[in-house]
Design an enzyme around this catalytic site. Sequence first.
Site, PDB file in Angstrom:
ATOM      1  CG  MET A   1       2.601  -2.910   8.894  1.00 21.01           C
ATOM      2  SD  MET A   1       4.444  -3.273   9.994  1.00 21.01           S
ATOM      3  CE  MET A   1       5.779  -2.677   8.928  1.00 21.01           C
TER       4      MET A   1
ATOM      5  CB  SER B   1      15.789 -11.103  14.306  1.00 19.26           C
ATOM      6  OG  SER B   1      14.712 -10.054  14.919  1.00 19.26           O
TER       7      SER B   1
ATOM      8  CG  ASP C   1       8.715  -3.940   8.063  1.00 19.54           C
ATOM      9  OD1 ASP C   1       7.769  -4.472   7.556  1.00 19.54           O
ATOM     10  OD2 ASP C   1       9.555  -4.946   8.375  1.00 19.54           O
TER      11      ASP C   1
ATOM     12  CG  MET D   1       5.750  -0.031  11.143  1.00 19.93           C
ATOM     13  SD  MET D   1       6.395  -0.509  13.048  1.00 19.93           S
ATOM     14  CE  MET D   1       7.199  -2.159  11.998  1.00 19.93           C
TER      15      MET D   1
ATOM     16  N   GLY E   1      11.580  -9.064  15.382  1.00 23.22           N
ATOM     17  CA  GLY E   1      12.499 -10.182  16.797  1.00 23.22           C
ATOM     18  C   GLY E   1      10.915 -10.425  17.872  1.00 23.22           C
TER      19      GLY E   1
ATOM     20  CG  MET F   1       1.360  -9.625   8.731  1.00 26.97           C
ATOM     21  SD  MET F   1       2.621  -9.047   8.388  1.00 26.97           S
ATOM     22  CE  MET F   1       3.373  -8.644   9.835  1.00 26.97           C
TER      23      MET F   1
ATOM     24  CG  HIS G   1      10.268  -6.810   4.358  1.00 22.32           C
ATOM     25  ND1 HIS G   1       9.028  -6.911   3.881  1.00 22.32           N
ATOM     26  CD2 HIS G   1       9.486  -6.074   5.419  1.00 22.32           C
ATOM     27  CE1 HIS G   1       7.687  -6.776   4.470  1.00 22.32           C
ATOM     28  NE2 HIS G   1       8.435  -6.770   5.232  1.00 22.32           N
TER      29      HIS G   1
ATOM     30  N   GLY H   1       4.277  -4.387  13.488  1.00 18.39           N
ATOM     31  CA  GLY H   1       4.633  -3.515  14.832  1.00 18.39           C
ATOM     32  C   GLY H   1       6.281  -3.864  15.011  1.00 18.39           C
TER      33      GLY H   1
ATOM     34  CG  ASP I   1       6.838  -9.726   7.247  1.00 23.98           C
ATOM     35  OD1 ASP I   1       8.160  -9.555   8.496  1.00 23.98           O
ATOM     36  OD2 ASP I   1       6.537  -8.500   7.552  1.00 23.98           O
ATOM     37  N   GLY I   2       7.715 -12.576   9.611  1.00 26.17           N
ATOM     38  CA  GLY I   2       7.645 -12.626  11.300  1.00 26.17           C
ATOM     39  C   GLY I   2       8.273 -13.685  12.256  1.00 26.17           C
TER      40      GLY I   2
ATOM     41  CG  HIS J   1       4.642  -5.085   5.597  1.00 26.11           C
ATOM     42  ND1 HIS J   1       4.963  -5.350   6.440  1.00 26.11           N
ATOM     43  CD2 HIS J   1       4.111  -4.577   5.479  1.00 26.11           C
ATOM     44  CE1 HIS J   1       4.416  -6.278   7.496  1.00 26.11           C
ATOM     45  NE2 HIS J   1       3.345  -5.435   6.547  1.00 26.11           N
TER      46      HIS J   1
ATOM     47  CB  SER K   1      12.862  -7.345   8.096  1.00 23.58           C
ATOM     48  OG  SER K   1      12.349  -5.973   7.939  1.00 23.58           O
TER      49      SER K   1
HETATM   50  C1  DX5 Z   1       6.856  -6.501  12.117  1.00 21.12           C
HETATM   51  C2  DX5 Z   1       7.645  -6.522  10.267  1.00 21.12           C
HETATM   52  C3  DX5 Z   1       8.193  -7.568   9.799  1.00 21.12           C
HETATM   53  C4  DX5 Z   1       9.569  -7.649  10.398  1.00 21.12           C
HETATM   54  C5  DX5 Z   1       9.662  -8.322  10.965  1.00 21.12           C
HETATM   55  O1  DX5 Z   1       5.689  -5.303  11.672  1.00 21.12           O
HETATM   56  O2  DX5 Z   1       6.633  -6.713   9.699  1.00 21.12           O
HETATM   57  O3  DX5 Z   1       8.732  -7.203   8.560  1.00 21.12           O
HETATM   58  O4  DX5 Z   1      10.898  -6.320  10.660  1.00 21.12           O
HETATM   59  O5  DX5 Z   1      11.293  -9.362  11.606  1.00 21.12           O
HETATM   60  P1  DX5 Z   1      12.100 -10.522  12.176  1.00 21.12           P
HETATM   61  O6  DX5 Z   1      12.326 -10.992  11.171  1.00 21.12           O
HETATM   62  O7  DX5 Z   1      12.631 -10.311  13.833  1.00 21.12           O
HETATM   63  O8  DX5 Z   1      10.967 -10.879  12.591  1.00 21.12           O
HETATM   64 ZN    ZN Z   2       7.263  -6.082   7.438  1.00 19.99          ZN
END
Ligand code: DX5
Ligand code: ZN
Length: 217
Positions: free
Chosen positions: A65, A197, A32, A34, A144, A136, A30, A141, A174-175, A63, A7
Site C-alpha cells: 500500500m 483480527s 501489509d 504502508m 479490524g 479490498m 500476508h 490502511g 482482504d478486510g 501487499h 495478516s
Molecule cells: C488493511 C490490510 C488488511 C488488514 C486486514 O489495509 O490490507 O490486510 O490487515 O485485517 P482484518 O482482517 O482485521 O480486517
Molecule cells: Zn492487506
Amino acid sequence: MIKIAPSILAADFANLQRDIQRISTADYVHVDVMDGMFVPNISIGIPVVQSLRPTTELPLDVHLMITQPVRYVEQFCDAGADLVTVHVESDTGENILEALRKIRAKGKRAGVVLKPATPAEAAAPFLELADIVLVMTVEPGFGGQKFMPDMMPKVAALRAMIDGKNPGCELEVDGGVDLNTCRTCVEAGANVLVAGSAVYKAENIPERIAALRNCMG
Ligand code: DX5
Ligand code: ZN
C-alpha cells in the site's frame, strides 16, 4: 481449495517470529506494507520482510500500500517476498505493468489490488500478467474494520474475467473477513482469504484457520 492468508498486521510486532509460527498451518503469510502516503498509516517495510523470511516456510504475500510501488518491488522480492501485489490506483497503468514485469522477472508471483471504489474493469489491463488479484473489502490502511458486503458483485465479476482470460490466477479478498463473512467471499469466487483480527484474536489459532478454510462446510 480455499487458502488462508493471516495478516500479521494483527500480530504482536514485538513478537513477530512467535506470531508467525502460530500460523504455520496457514497457506500464506500476508504482510501489509504502508507508506503513510498511499494510505494514512505506516506499518513495516523491506528490512522486516527480510528478517521474517527465515522464520517460516510459508510463502510471504506482500501487499504494497505504497505510492509508485515500481520503485521498490525488486527490493521486496530480494528480501524474500513470494507474492507481491500493487494497487492499480498507486501509479500510471504503464508503471503498474512495469512493476508486474519486474516482480515476474525476479521469479516471483505478481498481482494487482483494487480499493473499494475501484471497479473490476480496472484490473483488465493487468490480468494477463497477474498471478493474483486482490479485492479490498475495507478501505486499506487499518485492520479490524467492518467487511463491505457490497464488494461481492465485484469479486464475482473478477472471477468471470479471470476464468475467461487467465484461469490460473488467484482471487483474494482482504478486510473484515471472519467466520461470518468468509462464506459469501467464497461463493462470489474468491479462493484466498486474508484474515487479520479473525485469526489473531482466536483462542485457538490453528482451529480458526481450519474453520475459515472450511467455510463452505
Ligand atoms: C488493511 C490490510 C488488511 C488488514 C486486514 O489495509 O490490507 O490486510 O490487515 O485485517 P482484518 O482482517 O482485521 O480486517
Ligand atoms: Zn492487506
